[in-house]
Design a protein around this motif. Structure first.
Motif, PDB file in Angstrom:
ATOM      1  N   GLY A 178       0.649  -1.355  -0.297  1.00 30.90           N
ATOM      2  CA  GLY A 178       0.112  -0.062  -0.170  1.00 30.90           C
ATOM      3  C   GLY A 178       0.390   1.345  -0.020  1.00 30.90           C
ATOM      4  O   GLY A 178       2.058   1.141   0.412  1.00 30.90           O
ATOM      5  N   PHE A 228      -2.874   3.848   4.545  1.00 26.98           N
ATOM      6  CA  PHE A 228      -3.196   2.519   3.439  1.00 26.98           C
ATOM      7  C   PHE A 228      -3.096   0.869   4.125  1.00 26.98           C
ATOM      8  O   PHE A 228      -2.079   0.768   4.810  1.00 26.98           O
ATOM      9  CB  PHE A 228      -2.767   2.303   2.240  1.00 26.98           C
ATOM     10  N   GLY A 229      -4.020   0.082   3.752  1.00 28.12           N
ATOM     11  CA  GLY A 229      -3.263  -1.349   4.023  1.00 28.12           C
ATOM     12  C   GLY A 229      -2.611  -1.804   3.091  1.00 28.12           C
ATOM     13  O   GLY A 229      -2.109  -0.810   1.697  1.00 28.12           O
ATOM     14  N   SER A 230      -1.692  -2.712   3.231  1.00 27.98           N
ATOM     15  CA  SER A 230      -0.982  -3.208   2.245  1.00 27.98           C
ATOM     16  C   SER A 230      -1.763  -3.794   0.738  1.00 27.98           C
ATOM     17  O   SER A 230      -0.599  -3.754  -0.357  1.00 27.98           O
ATOM     18  CB  SER A 230      -0.315  -4.708   3.188  1.00 27.98           C
ATOM     19  N   GLY A 231      -3.138  -3.891   0.555  1.00 30.08           N
ATOM     20  CA  GLY A 231      -3.504  -4.410  -0.678  1.00 30.08           C
ATOM     21  C   GLY A 231      -3.954  -5.698  -0.586  1.00 30.08           C
ATOM     22  O   GLY A 231      -3.278  -7.013  -0.555  1.00 30.08           O
ATOM     23  N   LEU A 276      -6.981  -1.150  -2.467  1.00 35.70           N
ATOM     24  CA  LEU A 276      -6.557  -1.002  -1.140  1.00 35.70           C
ATOM     25  C   LEU A 276      -7.403  -0.258  -0.332  1.00 35.70           C
ATOM     26  O   LEU A 276      -8.232   0.586  -0.700  1.00 35.70           O
ATOM     27  CB  LEU A 276      -5.315   0.325  -1.601  1.00 35.70           C
ATOM     28  N   GLN A 321      -5.706   0.960  -7.671  1.00 34.71           N
ATOM     29  CA  GLN A 321      -5.281   1.097  -8.460  1.00 34.71           C
ATOM     30  C   GLN A 321      -5.083   0.429 -10.126  1.00 34.71           C
ATOM     31  O   GLN A 321      -4.741  -0.842  -9.253  1.00 34.71           O
ATOM     32  CB  GLN A 321      -3.544   1.017  -7.498  1.00 34.71           C
ATOM     33  N   MET A 376      -5.702  -4.198  -8.363  1.00 39.28           N
ATOM     34  CA  MET A 376      -5.005  -3.883  -6.871  1.00 39.28           C
ATOM     35  C   MET A 376      -6.371  -3.672  -6.300  1.00 39.28           C
ATOM     36  O   MET A 376      -6.745  -2.255  -6.676  1.00 39.28           O
ATOM     37  CB  MET A 376      -3.816  -3.119  -6.532  1.00 39.28           C
ATOM     38  N   GLY A 394      -1.739   3.164 -15.007  1.00 42.83           N
ATOM     39  CA  GLY A 394      -1.404   5.011 -16.012  1.00 42.83           C
ATOM     40  C   GLY A 394      -2.841   5.608 -14.999  1.00 42.83           C
ATOM     41  O   GLY A 394      -2.879   6.266 -15.496  1.00 42.83           O
ATOM     42  N   LEU A 395      -3.995   5.159 -14.498  1.00 45.64           N
ATOM     43  CA  LEU A 395      -4.727   5.543 -13.563  1.00 45.64           C
ATOM     44  C   LEU A 395      -5.015   5.325 -12.694  1.00 45.64           C
ATOM     45  O   LEU A 395      -5.937   6.483 -12.540  1.00 45.64           O
ATOM     46  CB  LEU A 395      -5.750   4.749 -14.355  1.00 45.64           C
ATOM     47  N   GLY A 396      -3.265   5.344 -11.525  1.00 48.75           N
ATOM     48  CA  GLY A 396      -3.840   5.705  -9.788  1.00 48.75           C
ATOM     49  C   GLY A 396      -4.207   5.303  -9.461  1.00 48.75           C
ATOM     50  O   GLY A 396      -4.949   4.460  -9.678  1.00 48.75           O
ATOM     51  N   LEU A 397      -5.254   6.292  -8.198  1.00 49.71           N
ATOM     52  CA  LEU A 397      -5.729   5.592  -7.549  1.00 49.71           C
ATOM     53  C   LEU A 397      -7.114   6.034  -7.808  1.00 49.71           C
ATOM     54  O   LEU A 397      -7.330   7.212  -7.408  1.00 49.71           O
ATOM     55  CB  LEU A 397      -5.407   6.061  -6.098  1.00 49.71           C
ATOM     56  N   SER A 410      -2.263  10.547 -10.474  1.00 48.78           N
ATOM     57  CA  SER A 410      -2.077   9.228 -11.755  1.00 48.78           C
ATOM     58  C   SER A 410      -0.457   8.488 -10.693  1.00 48.78           C
ATOM     59  O   SER A 410      -0.487   7.241 -11.551  1.00 48.78           O
ATOM     60  CB  SER A 410      -2.470   9.009 -12.575  1.00 48.78           C
ATOM     61  N   TYR A 435     -10.220   1.931  -2.665  1.00 49.66           N
ATOM     62  CA  TYR A 435      -9.710   2.810  -4.012  1.00 49.66           C
ATOM     63  C   TYR A 435      -9.068   1.287  -4.545  1.00 49.66           C
ATOM     64  O   TYR A 435      -8.971   0.460  -4.004  1.00 49.66           O
ATOM     65  CB  TYR A 435      -8.447   3.025  -3.583  1.00 49.66           C
ATOM     66  N   PHE A 439     -16.302   5.594  -0.022  1.00 49.24           N
ATOM     67  CA  PHE A 439     -15.781   5.784   1.099  1.00 49.24           C
ATOM     68  C   PHE A 439     -17.330   5.887   2.348  1.00 49.24           C
ATOM     69  O   PHE A 439     -18.396   6.061   1.868  1.00 49.24           O
ATOM     70  CB  PHE A 439     -15.106   7.573   1.675  1.00 49.24           C
ATOM     71  N   LEU A 455     -11.191   5.850  -6.420  1.00 52.23           N
ATOM     72  CA  LEU A 455     -12.095   6.131  -5.797  1.00 52.23           C
ATOM     73  C   LEU A 455     -13.501   5.303  -5.819  1.00 52.23           C
ATOM     74  O   LEU A 455     -13.956   5.513  -6.638  1.00 52.23           O
ATOM     75  CB  LEU A 455     -11.949   7.129  -4.249  1.00 52.23           C
ATOM     76  N   PHE A 505     -11.701   3.994   3.307  1.00 53.22           N
ATOM     77  CA  PHE A 505     -12.180   4.565   1.313  1.00 53.22           C
ATOM     78  C   PHE A 505     -11.578   3.190   1.023  1.00 53.22           C
ATOM     79  O   PHE A 505     -11.330   2.112   1.642  1.00 53.22           O
ATOM     80  CB  PHE A 505     -10.828   5.023   1.264  1.00 53.22           C
TER      81      PHE A 505
END
Lengths: 111, 113
Positions: free
Chosen positions: A43, B104-107, B90, B37, B88, B40-43, A103, B35, B48, B45, B33
């Motif tokens: 994370g 954040f958690g580890s995913g 999160l 991932q 992924m 190319g698209l990031g995080l 991003s 999310y 929440f 949401l 929350f």
């Protein structure tokens, strides 16, 4: 509509040199900004933040600069080390609103 | 030490299966929350929650639901998985009111085949 933009998806820097990661935002209501670092299969972890009342915040090798008139912030890492290779997310928030993330930029430190 | 724990690190599911992703935080945070991932698209949401039994849609809620029966636990539910939900996931938590950042958690890496 992306409120937080990281226009460089990747960046490669030689070990020992300065890494500069950039971020632009559009919402003038944002009043605090953060950088997160993320390794694969983990994370994101908080790295450094800055309030809009400041223009610079420093923590060891990491410095964040904020230019409110340009709606731009940057993260400087100096000197860059191999362990800095990761994805870096810029984020912004205002008041009690949720944080908006960019991003991400993948930073690679080459020997 | 502050912790956000996600129940699984890796999951492989077949298309159409139901999936529960559990998240627990030990910081007494009001806000939680979910999310996803993607490269190319990031995080992005998904959902929440600002309080127990409260939930709000994020930017990409379609195909997901959530449950928050206790303050420390926030679950993400995929009722009928599809291959485009391979990602992924999160979980994060943060203080109520003015937020100074999330933990954040580890995913969970979910693969739908």
């Amino acid at each position: 509509d992306q409120q937080v933009k990281q226009n460089s998806p990747s960046l490669s820097v030689q070990e020992g040199r300065i890494s500069i990661l950039n971020c632009d935002y559009t919402n003038s209501m944002f009043d605090y900004f953060l950088w997160y670092k993320k390794y694969p299969a983990e994370g994101p972890t908080f790295l450094i933040s800055i309030s809009s009342i400041k223009d610079k915040n420093e923590d060891g090798r990491f410095t964040v600069f904020l230019n409110k008139s340009a709606k731009h912030l940057s993260l400087h890492i100096v000197p860059s080390q191999p362990g800095d290779s990761a994805v870096y997310f810029c984020a912004a928030g205002g008041g009690a609103s949720k944080i908006i993330f960019g991003s991400g930029t993948r930073l690679s430190i080459r020997p | 030490d502050v912790k956000v724990t996600q129940s699984s690190r890796y999951l492989v599911k077949r298309t159409g299966e139901k999936v529960f992703l559990e998240c627990v935080q030990d910081m007494d945070h009001e806000n939680m929350f979910w999310y996803r991932q993607d490269p190319g698209l990031g995080l992005r949401l998904i959902y929440f929650s600002y309080d127990v039994k409260m939930k709000e849609k994020g930017d990409i809620p379609e195909g997901y639901s959530v449950s928050r029966e206790k303050k420390e636990r926030f679950s993400l539910i995929l009722e009928s998985t599809s291959t485009n939900q391979t990602s992924m996931y999160l979980c994060a938590s943060g203080r109520g009111g003015r937020t100074y950042g999330y933990t954040f958690g580890s995913g969970t890496r979910l693969t739908v085949v």
